[in-house]
Design a protein around this motif. Structure first.
Motif, short mmCIF file in Angstrom:
data_model
loop_
_atom_site.label_atom_id
_atom_site.label_comp_id
_atom_site.label_asym_id
_atom_site.label_seq_id
_atom_site.Cartn_x
_atom_site.Cartn_y
_atom_site.Cartn_z
N ALA A 62 4.78 -8.34 -6.89
CA ALA A 62 5.87 -7.53 -6.34
C ALA A 62 5.57 -7.19 -4.89
O ALA A 62 4.43 -6.90 -4.52
N ILE A 63 6.60 -7.24 -4.06
CA ILE A 63 6.46 -6.90 -2.66
C ILE A 63 7.48 -5.82 -2.31
O ILE A 63 8.65 -5.92 -2.66
N GLY A 64 7.01 -4.78 -1.68
CA GLY A 64 7.88 -3.67 -1.34
C GLY A 64 7.21 -2.78 -0.31
O GLY A 64 6.07 -3.03 0.11
N SER A 65 7.92 -1.76 0.12
CA SER A 65 7.40 -0.82 1.11
C SER A 65 8.04 0.53 0.89
O SER A 65 9.23 0.62 0.56
N PRO A 66 7.26 1.61 1.05
CA PRO A 66 7.84 2.96 0.92
C PRO A 66 8.86 3.28 2.01
O PRO A 66 9.59 4.25 1.89
N LEU A 68 11.37 0.99 3.68
CA LEU A 68 12.17 -0.19 3.99
C LEU A 68 13.18 0.04 5.12
O LEU A 68 13.41 -0.86 5.93
N PRO A 69 13.81 1.24 5.21
CA PRO A 69 14.72 1.45 6.33
C PRO A 69 14.06 1.25 7.69
O PRO A 69 14.70 0.75 8.63
N LEU A 70 12.78 1.63 7.83
CA LEU A 70 12.08 1.44 9.10
C LEU A 70 11.94 -0.05 9.40
O LEU A 70 12.14 -0.49 10.55
N HIS A 71 11.61 -0.85 8.39
CA HIS A 71 11.49 -2.30 8.60
C HIS A 71 12.84 -2.90 9.00
O HIS A 71 12.90 -3.81 9.84
N ALA A 72 13.92 -2.39 8.41
CA ALA A 72 15.25 -2.87 8.78
C ALA A 72 15.58 -2.52 10.22
O ALA A 72 16.13 -3.35 10.98
N ILE A 73 15.23 -1.30 10.62
CA ILE A 73 15.47 -0.88 12.00
C ILE A 73 14.66 -1.73 12.97
O ILE A 73 15.16 -2.16 14.02
N ARG A 74 13.40 -1.99 12.63
CA ARG A 74 12.55 -2.82 13.48
C ARG A 74 13.13 -4.22 13.62
O ARG A 74 13.10 -4.81 14.71
N ILE A 165 6.28 1.51 19.55
CA ILE A 165 6.07 2.92 19.25
C ILE A 165 6.32 3.21 17.78
O ILE A 165 5.54 3.91 17.12
N ASN A 166 7.43 2.67 17.21
CA ASN A 166 7.74 3.02 15.83
C ASN A 166 6.80 2.37 14.81
O ASN A 166 6.86 2.68 13.62
N ALA A 167 5.93 1.48 15.28
CA ALA A 167 4.91 0.92 14.38
C ALA A 167 3.99 2.01 13.83
O ALA A 167 3.37 1.84 12.79
N ARG A 168 3.91 3.13 14.55
CA ARG A 168 3.06 4.24 14.12
C ARG A 168 3.49 4.78 12.75
O ARG A 168 2.68 5.33 12.01
N TRP A 169 4.78 4.61 12.40
CA TRP A 169 5.30 5.16 11.15
C TRP A 169 5.37 4.13 10.01
O TRP A 169 5.90 4.42 8.95
N ILE A 170 4.85 2.94 10.27
CA ILE A 170 4.77 1.96 9.18
C ILE A 170 3.75 2.46 8.15
O ILE A 170 2.64 2.85 8.51
N PRO A 171 4.11 2.49 6.86
CA PRO A 171 3.19 3.01 5.84
C PRO A 171 1.84 2.32 5.88
O PRO A 171 1.76 1.11 6.10
N PRO A 172 0.75 3.06 5.67
CA PRO A 172 -0.59 2.48 5.78
C PRO A 172 -0.88 1.38 4.76
O PRO A 172 -1.74 0.53 4.99
N ASN A 173 -0.17 1.38 3.62
CA ASN A 173 -0.39 0.35 2.61
C ASN A 173 0.29 -0.96 2.94
O ASN A 173 0.05 -1.97 2.27
N ASP A 174 1.15 -0.99 3.93
CA ASP A 174 1.80 -2.24 4.36
C ASP A 174 0.82 -3.04 5.20
O ASP A 174 0.46 -2.63 6.31
N ASN A 175 0.38 -4.20 4.68
CA ASN A 175 -0.57 -5.01 5.43
C ASN A 175 0.16 -5.95 6.38
O ASN A 175 1.39 -5.94 6.49
N LEU A 176 -0.61 -6.80 7.05
CA LEU A 176 -0.05 -7.69 8.05
C LEU A 176 1.03 -8.58 7.46
O LEU A 176 2.10 -8.78 8.06
N TRP A 177 0.78 -9.12 6.26
CA TRP A 177 1.72 -10.06 5.65
C TRP A 177 2.99 -9.35 5.18
O TRP A 177 4.08 -9.91 5.27
N THR A 178 2.86 -8.12 4.70
CA THR A 178 4.03 -7.37 4.28
C THR A 178 4.93 -7.05 5.48
O THR A 178 6.15 -7.20 5.41
N ILE A 179 4.32 -6.62 6.57
CA ILE A 179 5.08 -6.30 7.79
C ILE A 179 5.80 -7.53 8.31
O ILE A 179 6.99 -7.49 8.65
N ALA A 180 5.07 -8.66 8.36
CA ALA A 180 5.68 -9.90 8.85
C ALA A 180 6.78 -10.39 7.91
O ALA A 180 7.81 -10.92 8.35
#
Length: 303
Positions: A62-66, A68-74, A165-180
């Protein structure tokens, strides 16, 4: 300097290399495909590989993030920045647009102080200013008159700064592959309507190039986000100018174009200013470490 800051600086530099390699591959595709199609295909090619890497490193399918709206904005901000930059090239030369685009590290330094309340030292301002001067000297855009398209690049620079700047609010459990992964996913979703209107098919011989673009863009996005989550943006901003040094090196290696004297001079100024920033931030850490050692000895000393 703490290990996390050093690692973050290295990630920003390698992120710059990935962006340069992505641009180099994209140049080979731009004559045959619309920009929106390149972004869509690149994103779709990246998704399966990023998902498998996430599953392997995270140990779950399973892949997810606490957030997701931030990833959409990014994703939306990144696409807007790219489109504005490309649109500006109708009236600006690449050199003129690139110089304006390198306002981004300066904006990152300013926004980090306003939004993140980070202390921005005079040395940090001096470093990014010297880096920008080095870019102007290296690219030598000339004395062109003001064009309205220049404002498009200014806004594009601001968009890139906001994503840093908004990368500061990416959840800490999101790793490089999840962010990409989410970066590619939302890019594909947002760009699909435009890309389908310009769709002209894919040449099988270009799949390797799309794979290279997908790899480099995904690594660039992921490493930059991780870096700005790890260390102060005002410290990392100057390292973003490493992209010019990478660009000169890649152009020399791949196309045999020897950098001109102004290019080498500008690159030297950038390297010196980054070293200045690195040394300044290294000094307090050393001093703090010395004070800690003295305090420890004082506590161990018998009365």
């Amino acid at each position: 300097m703490t290990p996390s800051r050093m690692l973050a600086a290295i990630l920003v530099c390698f992120s710059g290399l990935c962006y340069v390699l992505n641009d180099s591959v994209t140049k080979l595709l731009i004559d045959r495909y619309d920009v929106s199609c390149i972004i869509l295909i690149r994103s779709l090619v990246a998704l399966p590989a990023l998902y498998l890497l996430h599953a392997r490193t995270a140990g779950r399918l399973a892949i997810g993030s606490p957030n997701l709206p931030l990833h959409a904005i990014r994703g939306a901000i990144g696409l807007t920045a790219a489109y504005l930059y490309i649109a500006s090239l109708e009236q600006l030369t690449v050199a003129e647009a690139t110089v304006i685009l390198f306002l981004s590290p300066v904006l990152i330094t300013a926004i980090s102080g306003i939004v993140l309340k980070e202390p921005v030292s005079l040395t940090s301002w001096l470093s990014v200013s010297l880096c920008f001067l080095g870019v102007v000297i290296a690219i030598n855009p000339g004395g062109a008159t003001f064009k309205l398209s220049a404002l498009l690049v200014v806004v594009s620079s601001l968009m890139y700064a906001l994503n840093a700047i908004n990368a500061r609010w990416i959840p800490p459990n999101d790793n490089l592959w999840t962010i990409a992964f989410f970066g590619a996913l939302f890019s594909a979703l947002f760009i699909a309507p435009t890309a389908l209107r310009h769709w002209s098919g894919i040449h099988l011989s270009d799949l390797l190039l799309f794979g290279g673009a997908a790899t480099f863009s995904s690594l660039g996005i992921g490493m930059a986000a991780i870096a700005y989550r790890m260390a102060p943006a005002s410290f990392l901003a100057a390292f973003g100018y490493s992209g010019l040094v990478w660009s000169l090196s890649v152009t020399w290696i791949l196309w045999g174009v020897i950098p001109s004297l102004p290019s080498l001079l500008g690159a030297t100024i950038i390297l010196c200013s980054v070293a200045l920033n690195f040394r300044r931030h290294n000094r307090p850490a050393t001093a703090a470490g010395t004070e800690t050692q003295i305090a420890c000895r004082e506590r161990k000393r018998p009365d």
